[in-house]
Design a protein around this motif. Structure first.
Motif, short mmCIF file in Angstrom:
data_model
loop_
_atom_site.label_atom_id
_atom_site.label_comp_id
_atom_site.label_asym_id
_atom_site.label_seq_id
_atom_site.Cartn_x
_atom_site.Cartn_y
_atom_site.Cartn_z
N SER A 178 0.82 -1.21 0.00
CA SER A 178 0.00 0.00 0.00
C SER A 178 0.85 1.26 0.00
N ARG A 179 0.30 2.32 -0.57
CA ARG A 179 0.96 3.62 -0.49
C ARG A 179 0.74 4.20 0.90
N LYS A 180 1.36 5.35 1.13
CA LYS A 180 1.19 6.09 2.38
C LYS A 180 -0.29 6.38 2.63
N SER A 181 -0.70 6.23 3.87
CA SER A 181 -2.09 6.51 4.23
C SER A 181 -2.26 7.99 4.57
N TYR A 182 -3.17 8.66 3.86
CA TYR A 182 -3.47 10.05 4.19
C TYR A 182 -4.38 10.14 5.41
N GLU A 183 -5.16 9.10 5.63
CA GLU A 183 -5.99 9.06 6.83
C GLU A 183 -5.13 9.05 8.08
N ALA A 184 -4.02 8.31 8.04
CA ALA A 184 -3.14 8.21 9.21
C ALA A 184 -2.54 9.57 9.56
N SER A 191 -9.94 13.45 3.90
CA SER A 191 -8.91 12.41 3.98
C SER A 191 -9.04 11.56 5.23
N ASP A 234 -10.16 8.21 2.50
CA ASP A 234 -8.92 7.79 1.84
C ASP A 234 -9.02 6.30 1.55
N GLU A 235 -9.32 5.96 0.30
CA GLU A 235 -9.53 4.56 -0.07
C GLU A 235 -8.22 3.79 -0.24
N ASN A 236 -7.12 4.50 -0.28
CA ASN A 236 -5.78 3.94 -0.46
C ASN A 236 -5.64 3.27 -1.82
#
Length: 416
Positions: A151-157, A168, A172-174
């Motif tokens: 997975s890419r970086k999580s914007y939710e995190a 976000s 953020d569906e990732n």
């Protein structure tokens, strides 16, 4: 029925304002479109057709959330999948037996993959001769042994709160690269194997590509309507609604957003039957995608111009409001003729998350490329337009007169 379906898709999309690009209704539309073309699969291989039909019913009856990975990872794009340094960089077949096939390699881009129940794996890109082992189509659960999710970086995190990042933090569906580390796929989940021709046909000779992107245009029309709301509210909050140039800008935006909505309606009005199914008009869809790719970035730029520094000069986080002194200063500096300081900050936090945050930047990239590179989308438009009708009209107009007829009527005119 198509209009009723559209109203349902619009209602679902309004729950996330179009920011879930691969919501459950997208790949479901793709598989439904493939099922509509089941006759093509039966002509290709009755056993594979049965696998597809059974899977369609299974996914439908169990209300599965599906993602898909349908393009190969970027490497040396001047070479085919078979010509790469690693022949299993892209997902290909390494073995087969009575139970099924074994696949190895990577695929992208599993948008929503971390939330999905299952993944549909195939290749939408044309495959040249020699790439037969990559010509496959299958579906498996996301927790299948050997399936790795990168997975890419999580914007939710990175979102400190819903107030600070209202989009976000919730939508953020990732996205992810999937790697198939010698994954076994049973035959009842395999829809295509070794056929470059059928791999392309599953999208473009059935309603699949049209049906999935009809859903995508409905989603985009809702998203653009949301962004148009941001534009209008920006003018209200800034007290610029009475400026002629602002009203002109909003009028232009409204016309462009309405254009996408009109395209969706036109797809339905110009639709046709594919067997017993009524499907949206193919060229109208591709015309909408061609113009939408150009429009989304323009809308974001216009929103930035309307807002100026308003989307940037905001409190660092919701915690600033918990400090009485900072809260007092926020009240003094975040003023508006149409909103309280709190409401102004709340609005501009939303606007920034839609326009300028890292989450928003990803969405700008997504809207540019989810349908393919611009030359691919324009190629679809070129291939599906009624050129015979256009040139036929030209020929009929030119056929009403001839040079010889003109000379016969006025033989001395040339000498003059």
């Amino acid at each position: 029925e198509l209009k009723t379906r559209r109203r349902g898709l619009e209602a679902w999309t309004e729950l996330h304002a179009g920011f879930l690009g691969r919501a459950p209704d997208h790949v479901a539309s793709c598989i439904s479109g493939m099922y509509m073309g089941l006759d093509l699969f039966e002509a290709y291989d009755p056993a594979r057709a049965k696998a597809l039909a059974d899977y369609y019913r299974y996914a439908r009856d169990n209300d599965l959330y599906l993602t898909y990975v349908i393009i190969n990872p970027q490497a040396d794009r001047s070479k085919s999948a078979a010509e790469q340094q690693d022949p299993y960089l892209s997902t290909g077949i390494v073995d087969r037996d009575a139970e099924g096939i074994t696949v190895r390699g990577a695929k992208m881009l599993a948008t929503g993959g971390i939330m999905a129940n299952e993944v549909f794996v195939t290749c939408i890109q044309p495959l040249p001769p020699g790439d037969e082992k990559y010509a496959l189509s299958f579906a498996i659960p996301m927790n299948t042994k050997g399936l790795k999710i990168l997975s890419r970086k999580s914007y939710e995190a990175g979102a400190p709160s819903v107030f600070d990042n209202p989009l976000s933090s919730r939508f953020d569906e990732n996205d992810a690269v999937l790697y198939f580390d010698d994954v076994k796929v049973p035959w009842d989940r395999v829809f295509i194997v070794d056929s470059r021709e059928m791999t392309g046909k599953q999208f473009h000779a059935t309603p699949a590509h049209v049906y999935q992107n009809y859903q995508a245009q409905i989603r985009l029309s809702v998203k653009l309507k949301f962004l148009l709301g941001i534009a209008h509210r920006t003018a209200e909050v800034n007290g610029t609604m009475g400026f002629p140039q602002v009203r002109e800008t909003l009028g232009q935006l409204a016309a462009e957003v309405a254009m996408i909505d009109a395209f969706v309606t036109a797809m339905e009005a110009k639709g046709s039957h594919y067997g017993r199914y009524f499907v949206p008009d193919r060229h109208t869809l591709y015309a909408a995608q061609t113009l939408a790719q150009q429009l989304y970035g323009k809308v974001l730029t216009t929103l930035r111009e309307l807002a100026g520094g308003g989307m940037i000069m905001l409190p660092s986080s919701v915690q600033d409001f918990s400090n009485p002194e900072l809260a007092r200063l926020i009240g003094k500096t975040q003023q508006s003729p149409a909103a309280s300081a709190e409401d102004k900050v709340k609005f501009y936090k939303m606007a920034w998350d839609a326009v300028g945050s890292e989450f928003a930047s990803r969405h700008a990239q997504y809207e540019m490329f989810y349908a393919g590179a611009s030359f691919v989308v324009k190629g679809h438009s070129f291939r599906t337009y009624d050129w015979a009708g256009a040139t036929g009209l030209l020929d009929r107009m030119m056929g009403d007169y001839q040079l010889s007829d003109e000379l016969a009527v006025a033989p001395g005119r040339a000498a003059e």
